[in-house]
Design an enzyme around this catalytic site. Structure first.
Site, short mmCIF file in Angstrom:
data_model
loop_
_atom_site.label_atom_id
_atom_site.label_comp_id
_atom_site.label_asym_id
_atom_site.label_seq_id
_atom_site.Cartn_x
_atom_site.Cartn_y
_atom_site.Cartn_z
N GLU A 90 -11.88 -0.22 -10.53
CA GLU A 90 -11.42 -1.17 -11.57
C GLU A 90 -12.26 -1.14 -12.85
OE1 GLU A 90 -11.71 -1.86 -8.33
OE2 GLU A 90 -9.57 -2.00 -7.84
N GLU A 141 0.84 -1.21 0.00
CA GLU A 141 0.00 0.00 0.00
C GLU A 141 0.87 1.26 0.00
OE1 GLU A 141 -3.04 -0.16 -0.63
OE2 GLU A 141 -3.83 -2.03 0.16
N ASP A 171 -4.33 -10.11 -8.19
CA ASP A 171 -4.50 -9.14 -9.29
C ASP A 171 -3.27 -8.43 -9.86
OD1 ASP A 171 -4.38 -7.73 -6.88
OD2 ASP A 171 -6.36 -6.81 -7.04
N ARG A 230 0.66 3.72 -3.31
CA ARG A 230 0.05 5.04 -3.08
C ARG A 230 1.10 6.12 -2.93
NH1 ARG A 230 -5.68 3.64 -0.38
NH2 ARG A 230 -5.52 1.42 -0.66
C1 DMJ Z 1 -6.19 0.15 -5.15
O1 DMJ Z 1 -5.46 0.46 -4.03
C2 DMJ Z 1 -5.34 -0.51 -6.21
O2 DMJ Z 1 -5.98 -0.42 -7.45
C3 DMJ Z 1 -5.03 -1.95 -5.90
O3 DMJ Z 1 -4.32 -2.58 -6.94
C4 DMJ Z 1 -6.32 -2.71 -5.67
N1 DMJ Z 1 -7.20 -2.07 -4.73
C5 DMJ Z 1 -7.39 -0.66 -4.74
C6 DMJ Z 1 -8.62 -0.17 -5.45
O4 DMJ Z 1 -9.70 -0.96 -5.44
#
Ligand code: DMJ
Length: 504
Positions: A381, A116, A248, A120
């Site tokens: 997404e 995270e 993912d 971010r």
């Molecule tokens: C975001 O922090 C990023 O896109 C991450 O890869 C997946 N989750 C959240 C948004 O849903």
């Protein structure tokens, strides 16, 4: 007339690429109007954050206060920098920059998520640097990246997923049984490679590329990895395989590191690994009855589960983005599948009373899709995929779908002091959190969906998984993917000769 004729000619020659040409030459009045509405939404979200939660990680709009969900790193502020810049909100960007320069302090006795914090904060800062050229951002990115680096000090080079920012001691969360999470371990490559490119310090890139080296040693024939990896052994544990939560962005980054490096020989292995994973991906796709919606299953052992997270709705965009790297035939096949999956994701939204998607869906025979976990936390997404599909196909349908989703957010999630998620998309009951990715991703992708394709052109920029655009920079460095230097150099030379390229 001449331009129109030329356009027609190009249309015949280049097929799909025409969408791109159209959106470069036209700035439709409706697009202008819609992106102004999205910009106004960003202004509302940002002003609420400035008013009630300045410097905190996230805003709780109902109670009108800030919370530090990421250790007090100003997550929303850093996540928003590039969105403010791209939307031309310069005064707001300036105020945020001053906060970064004067108040952003990473020396926190806090156990931070490596993933995270990277996507971010490191991603947000590098993007702000790439857009504005202001050195303060890259210096801050280096500071936080240096604090994260010890997480990779494991026997295999697969990182621990949590690290104390002040003391540097790292570990994995208890609930994984000591394992590292796939997405958390394989989604730092874009940011750390970008940092090495911009600072001339190879350590960041070397550290994250060792992860790929390690995973490549025992990469399965279908390219699908379980969501848990043991950082001591470097191999996968028995666990679910998914393009949703915890899997993912590992797959997303294989493709995007190839794009980030400008698709040179030096990053070819990433594309190869991605294409291998896409073979596995195809084996997970099933269709519903009665309406034949395509969806992506999860896999447990040998059996497929008919369940899909909304998080996996990034995949249509990824497939569309990666489709052009295939030869004819495969390229169309993947683009068509991307379009089918985007239709499914759009219907995750359309099928609920609020027209906002739930967190995940089940697919029972004869019933198409049924919402499972029914909250909506303002996730990006689906609009992310619509953005890519619009850029790549030029089909305005994707803009219409995006606009409908935006209106549903406006209707259900907007309150006087910001935007909130829904506890339940069936009832519309609101939660009390404005997620930082709503400003970083959801609103940015919506804005770009109604902007000319020259704005953050996909030929020049690649988005990290938190929608932070990073400049594409041609990779000329030598990457050692688990081979000795000599072996590796020979391999590169042979490939280069075959492809008529020079590597010196
Ligand atoms: C975001 O922090 C990023 O896109 C991450 O890869 C997946 N989750 C959240 C948004 O849903």
């Amino acid at each position: 007339m001449r331009l129109q004729n030329m356009l027609e000619e190009l249309k015949n020659i280049h097929g799909n690429a025409i969408g791109k040409i159209n959106s470069v030459v036209q700035d439709d009045p409706m697009d202008i109007l819609r992106r102004e509405k999205v910009k106004e939404a960003m202004l509302h979200a940002w002003s609420s954050y400035e008013k009630y939660a300045w410097g905190f990680d996230e805003l709780q709009p109902q109670s009108m206060n800030g919370v530090n969900s990421f250790g007090g790193l100003g997550a929303t502020l850093v996540d928003s920098l590039d969105t403010l810049y791209i939307m031309g909100l310069h005064e707001q960007f300036q105020r945020a920059k001053e906060w970064v320069a004067n108040s952003l302090d990473f020396n926190k006795d806090y156990d931070a998520s490596v993933f995270e914090t990277t996507i971010r904060v490191v991603g947000g800062l590098i993007s702000a640097y790439d857009l504005s050229g202001d050195k303060v951002f890259i210096e801050k990115a280096r500071d936080i990246a240096d604090r994260l680096l010890p997480a990779w000090n494991t026997p295999s080079g697969i990182p621990y997923n949590i690290i104390n920012l002040a003391h540097g001691n790292a570990h994995n969360p208890g609930w994984t049984g000591g394992d590292s999470i796939l997405a958390d371990s394989g989604s730092e490559q874009l940011e750390f490679i970008a940092l090495s490119q911009r600072t001339d310090e190879p350590k960041y890139q070397q550290t994250v590329e060792k992860v790929i080296t390690e995973l490549n040693k025992s990469f399965p024939a279908d390219g699908l990895l379980p969501i848990y990896i043991n950082p001591e052994r470097g191999s996968g544990s028995y666990a679910t395989i998914t393009f949703g939560a915890m899997g993912d962005s590992f797959y997303e980054y294989l493709l995007k590191v190839w794009i980030q490096g400008n698709k040179t020989l030096h990053v070819k292995l990433y594309r190869e690994m991605w294409e291998t994973s896409m073979k596995g991906f195809l084996s997970l796709v099933r269709r519903t009855t009665p309406s034949s919606f395509a969806y992506i299953c999860e896999k447990n052992g040998d059996s497929l589960a008919d369940k899909m997270d909304e998080l996996a709705c990034f995949a249509p965009g990824m497939l569309a983005l990666g489709s052009s790297g295939y030869g004819p035939g495969d390229s169309e096949k993947f683009l068509k599948l991307a379009e089918e999956l985007a239709w499914t994701c759009y219907n995750f939204y359309q099928s609920t009373p609020t027209k906002l998607a739930g967190e995940n869906y089940f697919f029972h025979a004869g019933e198409d899709m049924t919402v499972g976990t029914s909250w909506n936390i303002l996730r990006p997404e689906t609009v992310e995929s619509l953005f890519y599909l619009w850029r790549i196909t030029g089909n305005r349908t994707y803009q219409e779908w995006g606009w409908n989703i935006f209106q549903a957010f406006e209707k259900n999630s907007r309150i006087e002091s910001g935007y909130v998620g829904l506890k339940d998309v069936n009832t519309g009951v609101k939660d009390n959190m404005m997620q930082s990715f709503f400003l970083a991703e959801t609103l940015k992708y919506l804005y770009l969906l109604f902007s000319p394709s020259s704005v953050i052109s996909l030929d020049e920029w690649v988005f990290n998984t938190e929608a932070h655009p990073l400049r594409i920079m041609t990779r000329q460095d030598r990457v050692n993917f688990g081979k000795s230097d000599v072996q590796h150099k020979t391999k590169i030379r042979i490939r280069a000769r075959k492809e008529g390229l020079s590597v010196e």
